[in-house]
Design an enzyme around this catalytic site. Structure first.
Site, PDB file in Angstrom:
ATOM      1  N   ASN A  48       0.823  -1.220   0.000  1.00  0.00           N
ATOM      2  CA  ASN A  48       0.000   0.000   0.000  1.00  0.00           C
ATOM      3  C   ASN A  48       0.855   1.266   0.000  1.00  0.00           C
ATOM      4  O   ASN A  48       0.348   2.363   0.213  1.00  0.00           O
ATOM      5  CB  ASN A  48      -0.922   0.016   1.217  1.00  0.00           C
ATOM      6  CG  ASN A  48      -1.944  -1.102   1.159  1.00  0.00           C
ATOM      7  OD1 ASN A  48      -2.496  -1.380   0.111  1.00  0.00           O
ATOM      8  ND2 ASN A  48      -2.183  -1.743   2.281  1.00  0.00           N
ATOM      9  N   HIS A 134     -14.250  -0.866   5.819  1.00  0.00           N
ATOM     10  CA  HIS A 134     -13.177  -1.592   6.507  1.00  0.00           C
ATOM     11  C   HIS A 134     -13.598  -2.119   7.884  1.00  0.00           C
ATOM     12  O   HIS A 134     -14.412  -1.512   8.575  1.00  0.00           O
ATOM     13  CB  HIS A 134     -12.007  -0.631   6.670  1.00  0.00           C
ATOM     14  CG  HIS A 134     -10.708  -1.271   7.047  1.00  0.00           C
ATOM     15  ND1 HIS A 134     -10.278  -1.366   8.345  1.00  0.00           N
ATOM     16  CD2 HIS A 134      -9.748  -1.837   6.289  1.00  0.00           C
ATOM     17  CE1 HIS A 134      -9.087  -1.952   8.365  1.00  0.00           C
ATOM     18  NE2 HIS A 134      -8.748  -2.247   7.134  1.00  0.00           N
ATOM     19  N   GLU A 178     -15.813   5.014   2.444  1.00  0.00           N
ATOM     20  CA  GLU A 178     -14.392   5.168   2.120  1.00  0.00           C
ATOM     21  C   GLU A 178     -14.280   5.990   0.850  1.00  0.00           C
ATOM     22  O   GLU A 178     -15.135   5.883  -0.024  1.00  0.00           O
ATOM     23  CB  GLU A 178     -13.740   3.789   1.926  1.00  0.00           C
ATOM     24  CG  GLU A 178     -13.736   2.988   3.214  1.00  0.00           C
ATOM     25  CD  GLU A 178     -13.083   1.610   3.083  1.00  0.00           C
ATOM     26  OE1 GLU A 178     -12.327   1.370   2.122  1.00  0.00           O
ATOM     27  OE2 GLU A 178     -13.350   0.775   3.967  1.00  0.00           O
ATOM     28  N   SER A 182     -10.849  -0.168  -0.182  1.00  0.00           N
ATOM     29  CA  SER A 182      -9.555  -0.822  -0.013  1.00  0.00           C
ATOM     30  C   SER A 182      -9.397  -2.089  -0.835  1.00  0.00           C
ATOM     31  O   SER A 182      -8.310  -2.384  -1.304  1.00  0.00           O
ATOM     32  CB  SER A 182      -9.330  -1.137   1.463  1.00  0.00           C
ATOM     33  OG  SER A 182     -10.341  -1.992   1.961  1.00  0.00           O
ATOM     34  N   ASP A 207     -13.316   7.723   5.117  1.00  0.00           N
ATOM     35  CA  ASP A 207     -12.059   7.051   5.438  1.00  0.00           C
ATOM     36  C   ASP A 207     -11.217   7.111   4.172  1.00  0.00           C
ATOM     37  O   ASP A 207     -11.542   6.480   3.165  1.00  0.00           O
ATOM     38  CB  ASP A 207     -12.360   5.604   5.860  1.00  0.00           C
ATOM     39  CG  ASP A 207     -11.097   4.791   6.144  1.00  0.00           C
ATOM     40  OD1 ASP A 207     -10.056   5.075   5.521  1.00  0.00           O
ATOM     41  OD2 ASP A 207     -11.168   3.852   6.958  1.00  0.00           O
ATOM     42  N   HIS A 210      -6.944   4.940   1.595  1.00  0.00           N
ATOM     43  CA  HIS A 210      -6.363   4.606   0.282  1.00  0.00           C
ATOM     44  C   HIS A 210      -6.337   5.790  -0.664  1.00  0.00           C
ATOM     45  O   HIS A 210      -6.139   5.623  -1.867  1.00  0.00           O
ATOM     46  CB  HIS A 210      -7.062   3.395  -0.323  1.00  0.00           C
ATOM     47  CG  HIS A 210      -6.885   2.182   0.534  1.00  0.00           C
ATOM     48  ND1 HIS A 210      -5.770   1.385   0.461  1.00  0.00           N
ATOM     49  CD2 HIS A 210      -7.626   1.698   1.556  1.00  0.00           C
ATOM     50  CE1 HIS A 210      -5.848   0.444   1.376  1.00  0.00           C
ATOM     51  NE2 HIS A 210      -6.975   0.605   2.063  1.00  0.00           N
ATOM     52  N   LYS A 229       0.021   4.192   4.705  1.00  0.00           N
ATOM     53  CA  LYS A 229      -0.066   3.695   3.326  1.00  0.00           C
ATOM     54  C   LYS A 229       0.659   4.656   2.382  1.00  0.00           C
ATOM     55  O   LYS A 229       1.871   4.637   2.332  1.00  0.00           O
ATOM     56  CB  LYS A 229      -1.523   3.425   2.979  1.00  0.00           C
ATOM     57  CG  LYS A 229      -1.990   2.189   3.778  1.00  0.00           C
ATOM     58  CD  LYS A 229      -3.452   1.936   3.817  1.00  0.00           C
ATOM     59  CE  LYS A 229      -3.696   0.734   4.744  1.00  0.00           C
ATOM     60  NZ  LYS A 229      -5.098   0.593   5.128  1.00  0.00           N
TER      61      LYS A 229
END
Ligand SMILES: *Cc1c(COP(=O)(O)O)cnc(C)c1O
Length: 373
Positions: A48, A134, A178, A182, A207, A210, A229
Site C-alpha cells: 500500500n 473496513h 471510504e 480498499s 475514510d 487509500h 499507506k
C-alpha cells in the site's frame, strides 16, 4: 475445563477447513518494488506504499533525524508528556493538505476509527455505512452503541431509502464511507453522498486510507486517514473542525489511553507529505499503471491504483497467487472475512515504484497463465 490449546486447535481446524488459515512469511523490501521472500526476489504488486515513499531517502533520513532528536519512543500518551513538537508540525501540514481547520494524529488508522466513531455517536444515534467499509470502521460502530444500518455498496438509492425510513427515529445520524475502497479500488460517489447527508440532516465521515495524494473536492465533516499507506510511515489521523478535534482529544479512548507514536514515524510522515505536494506526478504514475493494466486485460477501467481480479473460491484465489509467485510476482490473495463470501480475489496494487516494463511483464504472465477466466 479443557486446555486452552485444545480449544484453540479446534478453532484453527475450522479456519483451515475453509481455506482461510493465514500464516506470516518474512518479506524483505529491496530496491524499487522488489522484495525478497523465502530467499527469492519477487516483484511486488501487494504493497500500500502507493507513492514509493516508505523507502524514499528523504523520508528515511527524516525518520532518523526525528529519532536522534526526540528518541526512539514517545514515552507517554500525548496528553501526559508524549506530545513532542513534531506532532504540531505534522498536524498543521495535514490540515493544510486536507483543507480543514485542524487535524489530530492518533496511533494508527485502526485506532483513529475505533476512537473517533464512538466519540461522536452513541446510543440513540444512527450510523449508516457502506456495505464494504473496513473492519475497523465496523469495530468503531459497534463500540459506539449507535444503531447501525448498512447500504449496498455505493448504492445511493438504497442509502436514501434507509435514511427516509429511519432517520427520524434517531437523534444524530452519521454516514460513513471510504473515499477509495480498499479491496475494490473504486470510489464512493462523494458529491451525491454529501447532498444526501445535507437533505437528511446527517453528518458525513470519510475514510481516506487509500487516498493517494489526488485532490478531493467534497467536504466530509469528519475526514479520517492513515500515515501508514501512501505516506509510507505509521499512524492515523482525523481532520476536521477545531471543535471536532477538541472533542476527540477529550473523549476518544484510543487516543487518551495509548502512547504517542515513535518520533521517527511522525518525522517520516511529515517529510512524505512534503514530497507528495512537491511531486504530484507520483500519484499520477501509479494510477496510469493501473489504468493501462485494466485496459489491456479488458477489465473495468481502474479508478485508483487498486485493481481486484475476483476469482471466487478461496482455494482458487490461493492457486492463482501461487502461480504468479512462481512467475516472480508477489500478489496477495484476499479471502473472507476481509472480503465477502465467494469474492476471494487477487488484489493488485500499482505504485510509483513500478516501471512500465514491470506492468507489461505482469500483463503478459496473467494472459499466459489464464488468471482471468
Ligand atoms: C488500512 C486501513 C485502515 C487502518 O489503517 P492503519 O493505519 O493501517 O491502522 C483503516 N481504514 C481502511 C479503509 C484501511 O484500508
Amino acid at each position: 475445563m479443557p486446555e486452552l490449546d485444545a480449544i484453540l486447535s479446534q478453532k484453527i481446524l475450522s479456519v483451515k477447513n475453509q481455506q482461510r488459515f493465514r500464516t506470516l512469511s518474512a518479506v524483505k523490501r529491496c530496491e524499487g518494488a522488489y522484495v525478497e521472500k523465502d530467499g527469492r526476489r519477487l516483484l511486488a504488486f501487494s504493497s500500500n506504499d502507493y507513492l514509493g515513499l516508505a523507502n524514499h531517502p528523504r523520508v528515511i533520513s527524516a525518520a532518523m533525524e526525528a529519532a536522534k532528536h526526540y528518541g526512539a519512543g514517545s514515552s507517554a500518551s500525548r496528553l501526559v508528556s508524549g506530545n513532542y513538537p513534531l506532532y504540531a508540525e505534522l498536524e498543521t501540514s495535514l490540515a493544510t493538505y486536507k483543507h480543514t481547520e485542524t487535524a489530530l494524529v492518533l496511533g494508527s488508522g485502526y485506532l483513529a476509527n475505533i476512537g473517533a466513531i464512538p466519540a461522536i455517536t452513541g446510543q440513540g444515534d444512527l450510523i449508516l455505512a457502506d456495505k464494504l467499509v473496513h473492519a475497523c470502521i465496523l469495530e468503531g460502530i459497534k463500540l459506539s452503541g449507535a444503531k447501525a444500518l448498512r447500504f449496498a455498496h455505493n448504492d445511493m438509492e438504497h442509502a436514501a431509502t434507509l435514511l427516509t425510513a429511519n432517520r427520524h427515529l434517531y437523534q444524530n445520524c452519521l454516514v460513513i464511507t471510504e473515499t477509495i475502497f480498499s479491496m475494490d479500488g473504486d470510489k464512493a460517489p462523494l458529491a451525491e453522498l454529501r447532498a444526501l447527508c445535507d437533505r437528511h440532516d446527517t453528518w458525513l465521515m470519510t475514510d481516506d486510507a487509500h487516498g493517494i495524494g489526488l485532490p478531493q473536492t467534497v467536504k466530509a465533516d469528519i475526514q479520517m486517514g492513515t500515515l501508514s499507506k501512501a505516506l509510507g510511515s505509521y499512524g492515523g489521523y482525523i481532520a476536521g473542525s477545531q471543535i471536532l478535534i477538541d472533542h476527540i482529544i477529550n473523549s476518544a479512548r484510543s487516543f487518551m489511553f495509548s502512547s504517542g507514536l515513535p518520533p521517527a514515524a511522525v518525522g517520516a510522515a511529515l517529510e512524505a507529505l512534503r514530497i507528495i505536494q512537491d511531486e504530484p506526478e507520483r500519484a499520477e504514475k501509479a494510477l496510469a499503471h493501473a489504468r493501462r493494466f485494466t485496459q489491456e486485460l479488458g477489465l473495468p477501467l481502474a479508478e485508483s491504483p487498486i485493481v481486484p481480479i475476483i476469482i471466487g473460491a478461496e482455494d482458487k484465489a490461493l492457486d492463482a497467487a501461487q502461480k504468479l509467485e512462481e512467475a516472480g510476482f508477489l500478489v496477495t490473495a484476499i479471502r473472507p472475512p476481509t472480503v465477502p463470501e465467494n469474492t476471494s480475489r487477487l488484489r493488485f496494487v500499482f505504485t510509483a515504484s513500478h516501471e512500465k516494463g514491470d506492468v507489461t511483464h505482469l500483463i503478459k504472465i496473467i494472459k499466459n497463465e489464464n488468471i482471468i477466466s
